[in-house]
Design a protein around this motif. Structure first.
Motif, short mmCIF file in Angstrom:
data_model
loop_
_atom_site.label_atom_id
_atom_site.label_comp_id
_atom_site.label_asym_id
_atom_site.label_seq_id
_atom_site.Cartn_x
_atom_site.Cartn_y
_atom_site.Cartn_z
N PHE A 31 1.07 -1.29 -0.11
CA PHE A 31 -0.05 -0.05 0.01
C PHE A 31 0.68 1.26 -0.07
CE2 PHE A 31 -3.42 -2.62 1.99
CZ PHE A 31 -4.09 -2.95 0.97
N TYR A 32 1.99 1.20 0.68
CA TYR A 32 3.07 2.38 0.79
C TYR A 32 4.00 2.52 -0.28
CZ TYR A 32 0.41 1.73 5.02
OH TYR A 32 -0.53 1.69 6.20
N THR A 33 4.18 1.50 -0.76
CA THR A 33 5.28 1.45 -2.11
C THR A 33 4.63 1.45 -3.32
OG1 THR A 33 5.40 -1.11 -1.86
CG2 THR A 33 6.76 0.05 -0.73
N ASP A 34 3.55 0.87 -3.53
CA ASP A 34 2.82 0.77 -4.92
C ASP A 34 1.52 1.60 -5.25
OD1 ASP A 34 4.72 -1.03 -5.31
OD2 ASP A 34 3.38 -2.38 -6.64
N TYR A 35 0.97 1.58 -3.78
CA TYR A 35 -0.34 2.52 -4.02
C TYR A 35 -0.31 3.98 -3.75
CZ TYR A 35 -2.77 -1.75 -5.03
OH TYR A 35 -3.18 -3.15 -5.53
N GLY A 36 0.89 4.30 -3.22
CA GLY A 36 1.25 5.62 -3.13
C GLY A 36 0.63 6.16 -1.68
N VAL A 37 0.35 5.05 -0.84
CA VAL A 37 -0.30 5.82 0.57
C VAL A 37 0.74 6.29 1.40
CG1 VAL A 37 -1.46 5.07 2.66
CG2 VAL A 37 -2.21 4.03 0.44
N PRO A 38 0.74 7.54 1.82
CA PRO A 38 1.78 8.05 2.41
C PRO A 38 1.99 7.14 3.82
CG PRO A 38 0.07 9.57 2.08
CD PRO A 38 -0.39 8.34 1.82
N ARG A 44 -1.65 5.68 7.65
CA ARG A 44 -1.81 4.33 8.17
C ARG A 44 -3.21 4.39 8.70
NH1 ARG A 44 3.06 1.05 9.60
NH2 ARG A 44 4.79 1.90 8.16
N PHE A 45 -3.46 5.53 9.21
CA PHE A 45 -4.97 5.64 9.89
C PHE A 45 -5.87 5.34 8.76
CE2 PHE A 45 -8.44 8.77 10.53
CZ PHE A 45 -9.11 8.23 11.76
N ASN A 132 -9.52 11.39 0.43
CA ASN A 132 -9.17 11.09 1.65
C ASN A 132 -7.73 10.40 2.01
OD1 ASN A 132 -11.70 11.66 2.62
ND2 ASN A 132 -12.71 10.02 1.54
N VAL A 133 -7.24 9.45 1.09
CA VAL A 133 -5.88 8.82 1.15
C VAL A 133 -4.73 9.63 0.84
CG1 VAL A 133 -4.86 6.78 0.78
CG2 VAL A 133 -7.50 6.56 1.18
N HIS A 134 -4.95 10.16 -0.51
CA HIS A 134 -3.81 10.73 -1.18
C HIS A 134 -3.97 12.40 -0.89
CE1 HIS A 134 -2.59 7.23 -2.86
NE2 HIS A 134 -3.62 6.90 -3.27
N GLY A 135 -4.89 12.94 -0.26
CA GLY A 135 -4.91 14.46 0.05
C GLY A 135 -4.97 15.13 -1.33
N CYS A 140 -1.37 11.47 -7.85
CA CYS A 140 -1.61 10.17 -7.23
C CYS A 140 -2.84 9.80 -7.93
CB CYS A 140 -1.68 10.22 -5.54
SG CYS A 140 -0.35 10.69 -4.72
N ALA A 141 -3.49 10.16 -8.74
CA ALA A 141 -4.66 9.50 -9.43
C ALA A 141 -4.76 8.15 -9.76
CB ALA A 141 -5.12 10.50 -10.69
N HIS A 142 -3.53 7.57 -10.61
CA HIS A 142 -3.34 6.54 -10.77
C HIS A 142 -3.37 5.34 -9.69
CE1 HIS A 142 -2.01 2.98 -13.24
NE2 HIS A 142 -0.95 2.78 -12.34
N GLU A 143 -2.79 5.73 -8.42
CA GLU A 143 -2.61 4.98 -7.35
C GLU A 143 -4.15 5.06 -6.58
OE1 GLU A 143 -0.40 7.28 -8.17
OE2 GLU A 143 1.64 6.30 -8.23
N ALA A 144 -4.68 6.05 -6.69
CA ALA A 144 -6.08 6.28 -6.09
C ALA A 144 -7.08 5.15 -6.90
CB ALA A 144 -6.69 7.45 -6.04
#
Length: 187
Positions: A31-38, A44-45, A132-135, A140-144
Motif C-alpha cells: 500500500f505504501y510502496t505501490d499504491y502511494g499511500v503516505p 496508516r490511519f 481522503n487517502v492521497h490528500g 496520485c490519481a493512478h494509485e487512487a
C-alpha cells in the motif's frame, strides 16, 4: 491460568482478532510502496479506515444481532485510537476532542465510500480515495484508482465469506496486487 478454559467467551477475543486483522491488512507494505499511500500516521490511519469500512460493508447484509460484531470492532478501534493518542503525548483534556475528530473521519469515510462501492462507480470511489487517502494530489490519481479497484475486489471477495468465519475472527483478504501486475487493473 487453567480458569481461562472455563470462562464464557464474550466475543472479546473474536473482536480483537478481527481488529488485529484489519490493522495487519492496513500495514501491508505494498500500500505504501505501490499504491502511494503516505507512510505516515495519517496514511496508516486511512488504511485502517479502508479495511474497517470493508468489514462493516460486509456485515451490513447481516441481521441486526450479527451486525453487533461490527459495533464491537468499532469499539476496539476507538479504544486503540484513544491509546495511540495518549501514547503520542496528547493530553487528557484534548483526547476527547481528538476522538471526536476520529469518529467524524470514520463516519465520513463510510459515507464517501459506501455509495460508489454499492454502485460500482470506480470514478467516484477513485475520487473519494484520492481526496481522503492521497490528500487530493493529482499526481496520485493512478494509485487512487488502483486502491479503489482493490476495495471493490476485496468487498466482492468478502461477500463470499460466511458470517461464521467472521464470527471466529477470520478476516480473509488476499494481499493486494502490486500495481502493474496482471492482477491489478487500475484503468
Amino acid at each position: 491460568m487453567i480458569l481461562r478454559f472455563f470462562r464464557r467467551n464474550d466475543g472479546g477475543e473474536t473482536i480483537q482478532r478481527l481488529y488485529g486483522a484489519i490493522v495487519a491488512h492496513s500495514r501491508q507494505p505494498v500500500f505504501y510502496t505501490d499504491y502511494g499511500v503516505p507512510d505516515t500516521i495519517e496514511g496508516r490511519f486511512e488504511m485502517i479506515l479502508v479495511h474497517a469500512f470493508l468489514l462493516f460493508h460486509r456485515l451490513k447484509v447481516e441481521s441486526e444481532e450479527r451486525r453487533g460484531l461490527g459495533q464491537g470492532v468499532f469499539d476496539a478501534f476507538c479504544t486503540d485510537m484513544d491509546a495511540n493518542l495518549r501514547e503520542m503525548g496528547v493530553g487528557d483534556l484534548t483526547v476527547p476532542k481528538k476522538m471526536k475528530k476520529v469518529a467524524e473521519a470514520f463516519y465520513g469515510r463510510i459515507g464517501a465510500y459506501e455509495g460508489p462501492l454499492e454502485a460500482g462507480d470506480i470514478d467516484a470511489l477513485s475520487a473519494a480515495v484520492l481526496r481522503n487517502v492521497h490528500g487530493s494530489k493529482p499526481a496520485c490519481a493512478h494509485e487512487a484508482r488502483a486502491l479503489a479497484h482493490y476495495m471493490i475486489g476485496a468487498a466482492a471477495a468478502l461477500q463470499a465469506v460466511p458470517f461464521a468465519s467472521l464470527a471466529t475472527g477470520d478476516f480473509p483478504l488476499a494481499p493486494p496486487a502490486a500495481i502493474g501486475s496482471t492482477e491489478t487493473n487500475p484503468s
